[in-house]
Design a protein around this motif. Structure first.
Motif, PDB file in Angstrom:
ATOM      1  N   ASN A 114       0.821  -1.209   0.000  1.00  0.00           N
ATOM      2  CA  ASN A 114       0.000   0.000   0.000  1.00  0.00           C
ATOM      3  C   ASN A 114       0.853   1.255   0.000  1.00  0.00           C
ATOM      4  OD1 ASN A 114      -2.438   1.511   0.235  1.00  0.00           O
ATOM      5  ND2 ASN A 114      -1.934   1.865   2.382  1.00  0.00           N
ATOM      6  N   ALA A 115       0.416   2.241  -0.786  1.00  0.00           N
ATOM      7  CA  ALA A 115       1.013   3.578  -0.754  1.00  0.00           C
ATOM      8  C   ALA A 115       0.304   4.395   0.308  1.00  0.00           C
ATOM      9  CB  ALA A 115       0.880   4.245  -2.120  1.00  0.00           C
TER      10      ALA A 115
ATOM     11  N   GLU B  78      -1.696  16.076  -5.503  1.00  0.00           N
ATOM     12  CA  GLU B  78      -2.673  16.919  -4.797  1.00  0.00           C
ATOM     13  C   GLU B  78      -3.437  17.811  -5.767  1.00  0.00           C
ATOM     14  OE1 GLU B  78      -2.871  20.230  -1.179  1.00  0.00           O
ATOM     15  OE2 GLU B  78      -0.968  19.245  -1.689  1.00  0.00           O
ATOM     16  N   THR B  79      -2.720  18.463  -6.696  1.00  0.00           N
ATOM     17  CA  THR B  79      -3.383  19.338  -7.658  1.00  0.00           C
ATOM     18  C   THR B  79      -4.195  18.530  -8.663  1.00  0.00           C
ATOM     19  OG1 THR B  79      -1.555  20.898  -7.443  1.00  0.00           O
ATOM     20  CG2 THR B  79      -3.037  21.216  -9.303  1.00  0.00           C
ATOM     21  N   LEU B  80      -3.668  17.381  -9.073  1.00  0.00           N
ATOM     22  CA  LEU B  80      -4.425  16.516  -9.978  1.00  0.00           C
ATOM     23  C   LEU B  80      -5.732  16.062  -9.335  1.00  0.00           C
ATOM     24  CD1 LEU B  80      -1.905  14.123 -11.784  1.00  0.00           C
ATOM     25  CD2 LEU B  80      -3.733  15.443 -12.853  1.00  0.00           C
ATOM     26  N   TYR B  81      -5.652  15.668  -8.075  1.00  0.00           N
ATOM     27  CA  TYR B  81      -6.843  15.182  -7.377  1.00  0.00           C
ATOM     28  C   TYR B  81      -7.860  16.308  -7.177  1.00  0.00           C
ATOM     29  CZ  TYR B  81      -9.572  12.586  -3.919  1.00  0.00           C
ATOM     30  OH  TYR B  81     -10.575  11.949  -3.239  1.00  0.00           O
ATOM     31  N   ALA B  82      -7.358  17.535  -7.003  1.00  0.00           N
ATOM     32  CA  ALA B  82      -8.264  18.676  -6.844  1.00  0.00           C
ATOM     33  C   ALA B  82      -9.084  18.926  -8.101  1.00  0.00           C
ATOM     34  CB  ALA B  82      -7.472  19.927  -6.472  1.00  0.00           C
TER      35      ALA B  82
ATOM     36  N   PHE C 269     -23.311  10.158  -6.698  1.00  0.00           N
ATOM     37  CA  PHE C 269     -22.767   9.459  -5.525  1.00  0.00           C
ATOM     38  C   PHE C 269     -22.835  10.327  -4.266  1.00  0.00           C
ATOM     39  CE2 PHE C 269     -20.388   6.901  -8.811  1.00  0.00           C
ATOM     40  CZ  PHE C 269     -21.005   5.702  -8.513  1.00  0.00           C
ATOM     41  N   HIS C 270     -23.964  10.990  -4.062  1.00  0.00           N
ATOM     42  CA  HIS C 270     -24.142  11.790  -2.845  1.00  0.00           C
ATOM     43  C   HIS C 270     -24.073  10.880  -1.615  1.00  0.00           C
ATOM     44  CE1 HIS C 270     -25.694  14.749  -0.038  1.00  0.00           C
ATOM     45  NE2 HIS C 270     -26.575  13.851   0.366  1.00  0.00           N
ATOM     46  N   GLY C 271     -23.318  11.311  -0.611  1.00  0.00           N
ATOM     47  CA  GLY C 271     -23.156  10.537   0.609  1.00  0.00           C
ATOM     48  C   GLY C 271     -22.030   9.527   0.560  1.00  0.00           C
ATOM     49  N   PHE C 272     -21.410   9.351  -0.601  1.00  0.00           N
ATOM     50  CA  PHE C 272     -20.306   8.407  -0.724  1.00  0.00           C
ATOM     51  C   PHE C 272     -18.989   9.078  -0.340  1.00  0.00           C
ATOM     52  CE2 PHE C 272     -23.379   5.983  -2.976  1.00  0.00           C
ATOM     53  CZ  PHE C 272     -22.921   4.677  -3.038  1.00  0.00           C
ATOM     54  N   VAL C 273     -18.035   8.250   0.052  1.00  0.00           N
ATOM     55  CA  VAL C 273     -16.692   8.694   0.390  1.00  0.00           C
ATOM     56  C   VAL C 273     -15.725   7.973  -0.538  1.00  0.00           C
ATOM     57  CG1 VAL C 273     -14.898   8.760   2.157  1.00  0.00           C
ATOM     58  CG2 VAL C 273     -17.296   9.093   2.797  1.00  0.00           C
ATOM     59  N   THR C 274     -14.817   8.704  -1.139  1.00  0.00           N
ATOM     60  CA  THR C 274     -13.766   8.096  -1.939  1.00  0.00           C
ATOM     61  C   THR C 274     -12.425   8.372  -1.279  1.00  0.00           C
ATOM     62  OG1 THR C 274     -12.626   8.107  -4.083  1.00  0.00           O
ATOM     63  CG2 THR C 274     -13.728  10.148  -3.432  1.00  0.00           C
ATOM     64  N   PRO C 275     -11.647   7.340  -1.009  1.00  0.00           N
ATOM     65  CA  PRO C 275     -10.313   7.583  -0.424  1.00  0.00           C
ATOM     66  C   PRO C 275      -9.480   8.484  -1.325  1.00  0.00           C
ATOM     67  CG  PRO C 275     -10.892   5.250  -0.318  1.00  0.00           C
ATOM     68  CD  PRO C 275     -11.913   5.904  -1.174  1.00  0.00           C
ATOM     69  N   ARG C 276      -8.595   9.235  -0.720  1.00  0.00           N
ATOM     70  CA  ARG C 276      -7.758  10.175  -1.472  1.00  0.00           C
ATOM     71  C   ARG C 276      -6.832   9.422  -2.423  1.00  0.00           C
ATOM     72  NH1 ARG C 276      -6.288  15.342  -1.099  1.00  0.00           N
ATOM     73  NH2 ARG C 276      -7.499  15.596   0.809  1.00  0.00           N
ATOM     74  N   CYS C 277      -6.745   9.929  -3.643  1.00  0.00           N
ATOM     75  CA  CYS C 277      -5.859   9.330  -4.651  1.00  0.00           C
ATOM     76  C   CYS C 277      -4.485   9.983  -4.556  1.00  0.00           C
ATOM     77  CB  CYS C 277      -6.444   9.514  -6.056  1.00  0.00           C
ATOM     78  SG  CYS C 277      -8.020   8.681  -6.304  1.00  0.00           S
ATOM     79  N   ASN C 278      -3.649   9.438  -3.702  1.00  0.00           N
ATOM     80  CA  ASN C 278      -2.305   9.969  -3.505  1.00  0.00           C
ATOM     81  C   ASN C 278      -1.302   9.104  -4.270  1.00  0.00           C
ATOM     82  OD1 ASN C 278      -0.324  11.658  -2.493  1.00  0.00           O
ATOM     83  ND2 ASN C 278      -0.019  10.428  -0.651  1.00  0.00           N
ATOM     84  N   PHE C 279      -1.567   8.957  -5.572  1.00  0.00           N
ATOM     85  CA  PHE C 279      -0.736   8.092  -6.402  1.00  0.00           C
ATOM     86  C   PHE C 279      -0.934   8.473  -7.866  1.00  0.00           C
ATOM     87  CE2 PHE C 279      -4.546   5.757  -4.875  1.00  0.00           C
ATOM     88  CZ  PHE C 279      -5.298   5.784  -6.039  1.00  0.00           C
TER      89      PHE C 279
ATOM     90  N   TYR D  30      -5.344   1.623  -0.054  1.00  0.00           N
ATOM     91  CA  TYR D  30      -5.965   2.067  -1.307  1.00  0.00           C
ATOM     92  C   TYR D  30      -4.846   2.430  -2.274  1.00  0.00           C
ATOM     93  CZ  TYR D  30      -9.215   4.536  -4.424  1.00  0.00           C
ATOM     94  OH  TYR D  30      -9.969   4.927  -5.503  1.00  0.00           O
ATOM     95  N   HIS D  31      -4.708   1.654  -3.357  1.00  0.00           N
ATOM     96  CA  HIS D  31      -3.598   1.907  -4.261  1.00  0.00           C
ATOM     97  C   HIS D  31      -3.821   1.204  -5.599  1.00  0.00           C
ATOM     98  CE1 HIS D  31      -2.454  -1.814  -2.016  1.00  0.00           C
ATOM     99  NE2 HIS D  31      -2.191  -2.243  -3.247  1.00  0.00           N
TER     100      HIS D  31
END
Length: 666
Positions: free
Chosen positions: A102-103, A385-389, A403-413, A457-458
């Protein structure tokens, strides 16, 4: 009013999970995957699992958490090599193998503080492994993708890709016939069967569905199968003409330790631009509006994201990177330089030259070219960070469009699309903007937000046979059954007081009546539900709970009523901003002999549209956890003001509901 065609499609797509037109793909522990059919091996198991009651008592003490691995990948119509598949699906479901790779997906202090505790508590292998695939059908040969597309483009009808379509439906078409597709499916099935058999010999495949080029598998560890029940599934096509099976989604749901969990794998509309973004959002709504996974009639109005304690969505969702002016202003990429930037510049020379002539280009083309150049620069600089933004999916969730109410883990990759095949490194196609198209999200019912954690998450860089890098995520969630047996507060994990424990552990169960009443009800900005000039809606409010056992009614003769009538308000005709009278009350009485019977039960405050000539339509609903309401009452809170958006198919923008909720226990 809802499109009636949606309901007909839903009825056609929803089938009993124990029935198929043809035997499922072979996934067994035999050396020859075609020698034994899993239909024969697992039918008795699946039948027993689907016949158990949703609110059954677990056969043994339930574990505190379920550890689930979710894997999604677009295979690009090419057979994965054993090495690529092993880099994606861990051998024997090893948790350590996944977490070791995992990253750092998120700077989460809470995760760091409790990581050691989680390692001590979790088992060696996952309880559940759910795999979603897109473009997962191919011809034989190394260049399977191009061969598949060449044969496919010669004239096969889209319906022939659907494994649920009638045999011979496209036999008269020119080019590839249904028989040809069956051969391709068989070859793909054999390849995947062998790969799964080698990687997961200690798991049972309880869900195995294919819809065109999409696939969904749910594997349960063999010793956990006895805790699983009520398996259902459904699917919806959203491809060519709204019915093609090249795009769409497959959903499945199961109950494990009294906990309802649903899974969606989807392949949404492709390409960049505002129109394509809107199409993707519409795809999600169409899938959720058509698929129903609950057998109980009173829950058939609600999509799976509302009736599940935990709902997971994954797939090639195709949401792209879109840089608006605000992101560009805040970013530092204009003057940034990095190692490898010269290669990106050489790859996008044509695009940079076009920038000199922006005055002669359409606005959409300018935006696409700007996204292309900026996306490649950010990827080269590893500025995740900027790409994910600039991620479209995050924008849609924030604005309630999808997808209201859903959570997506941060894409730090690295972005997972579009990469060059046969390379472990991330070398992006110069004509496509690097984007996080492959995603995993989750949603919990009210009161369960703190009961789930993302442990990994990776992407899988070693998967090299596709132009997408597959994604996998590790999730741990608390079960309803374990909460019922634990002496802890559902919300805070703090031990209850001795006085409360004595009350809840009373040796003589006492019948209690939990009365919930709504007053001062009003709605605003409801959508138009009727047809014709100056059409509006005819709204009313209805109260529903997922557990019918809490709502027992006795008739005048003292007999148990077979049909339950859910409490409703008066219908206010021809209005989008209804306000009910202050003295009008809608109440529901719940009966139980122990407060723990409320755990896992959900109250739906639903806004409906009355129709004279057809069934009433759901406008939207609010979801409340009954145990949370009970806890508030025991702490002296007997009245709550509610004001929030009503939701349908994971989308807001369907109006707002406000009311006062009063509670009483007798």
């Amino acid at each position: 009013m809802d499109d009636p065609s949606m309901h007909s499609l839903s009825n056609q797509n929803h089938k009993d999970p124990t029935h198929t037109h043809s035997p499922p793909n072979p996934i067994t522990e035999s050396s020859n995957p075609l020698s034994v059919c899993p239909y024969v091996q697992t039918m008795a198991l699946r039948r027993s699992l689907t016949q158990r009651n949703l609110f059954h008592e677990p056969p043994a003490a339930a574990p505190d958490k379920v550890h689930a691995l979710l894997c999604t990948g677009n295979l690009g119509n090419a057979a994965p090599t054993p090495e690529s598949f092993q880099a994606w699906i861990p051998h024997r479901g090893s948790i350590e193998e996944v977490t070791r790779a995992n990253a750092p997906f998120e700077n989460c202090k809470e995760q760091e503080e409790h990581e050691e505790k989680r390692v001590l508590q979790r088992p060696d292998s996952f309880d559940l492994i759910v795999v979603g695939m897109q473009e997962a059908t191919w011809a034989s040969g190394r260049n399977g993708s191009s061969l598949f597309r060449k044969r496919f483009s010669s004239g096969i009808r889209e319906s022939a890709l659907n494994d649920d379509s009638a045999a011979g439906s496209g036999g008269e078409e020119k080019g590839m016939t249904v028989s040809d597709m069956e051969v391709l499916n068989q070859k793909s099935n054999v390849t995947l069967s062998k790969l799964f058999q080698k990687q997961l010999p200690n798991y049972k495949c309880l869900v195995e569905r294919q819809r065109g080029q999409m696939r969904l598998y749910v594997f349960v560890r063999s010793d956990v199968c006895k805790y699983v029940s009520d398996i259902t599934w459904g699917a919806e096509n959203t491809g060519v003409g709204g019915i093609g099976s090249n795009k769409g989604g497959i959903m499945a749901a199961l109950t494990i330790h009294d906990t309802r969990v649903s899974f969606l794998t989807a392949h949404l509309a492709a390409h960049e631009g505002e129109a394509k973004y809107n199409a993707r959002c519409a795809n999600v709504r169409e899938i959720l509006n058509s698929v129903r996974l609950e057998k109980a009639k009173h829950l058939r109005e609600y999509d799976p994201t509302m009736v599940s304690h935990y709902c997971f969505a994954m797939g090639d969702l195709n949401f792209r990177t879109n840089f608006d002016d605000e992101i560009l202003k805040d970013s530092h990429i204009e003057n940034s330089t990095s190692e490898g930037e010269s290669e990106i510049e050489s790859q996008s020379t044509v695009q940079k030259r076009r920038f000199r002539y922006q005055s002669s280009m359409a606005d959409d083309d300018i935006m696409k070219q700007r996204n292309l150049a900026m996306g490649h620069k950010l990827a080269a600089n590893k500025d995740w960070e900027t790409l994910y933004a600039a991620d479209e999916l995050m924008k849609g969730i924030r604005q309630g469009e999808v997808f209201h109410g859903f959570v997506t883990p941060r894409c730090n990759f690295n972005p997972t699309f579009k990469v060059t095949k046969d390379m472990r490194e991330y070398k992006y196609n110069p004509k496509r903007t690097p984007s996080y198209t492959d995603r995993i999200l989750y949603k919990t019912c009210d009161g369960y937000e703190s009961r789930i954690s993302t442990d990994a998450y990776h992407p899988c860089a070693d998967f090299i046979t596709s132009d997408h890098k597959p994604i996998r995520g590790v999730f741990s969630f608390t079960t309803v059954a374990s909460t019922k047996s634990a002496d802890v507060d559902l919300k805070t994990d703090n031990f209850l007081s001795f006085a409360t424990m004595r009350k809840m552990r009373g040796s003589q169960p006492t019948k209690q009546y939990f009365i919930i009443s709504l007053t001062k009800m009003r709605c605003s900005n409801l959508p138009v539900m009727d047809t014709g000039p100056n059409a509006k809606a005819d709204p009313y409010i209805k109260l529903v709970v997922n557990n019918e056992k809490l709502l027992k009614k006795i008739d005048m003769k003292g007999l148990l009523c077979k049909k339950i009538s859910w409490p409703k308000s008066a219908v206010l005709e021809y209005t989008l901003d209804p306000v009910w009278k202050d003295d009008e009350v809608v109440d529901i009485t719940l009966k139980f002999d122990h407060p723990r019977k409320l755990i896992g039960s959900i109250l739906f405050i639903t806004v409906m549209d009355w129709d004279l000539a057809s069934e009433d339509d759901l406008i939207g609903t609010l979801q409340l956890d009954l145990m949370t309401l009970y806890e508030k009452y025991t702490k002296g809170i007997k009245s709550i003001d509610i004001n929030g958006p009503v939701v349908k198919c994971a989308k807001t923008g369907r109006g707002n509901l406000a009311c006062t909720l009063k509670m009483e226990i007798k």
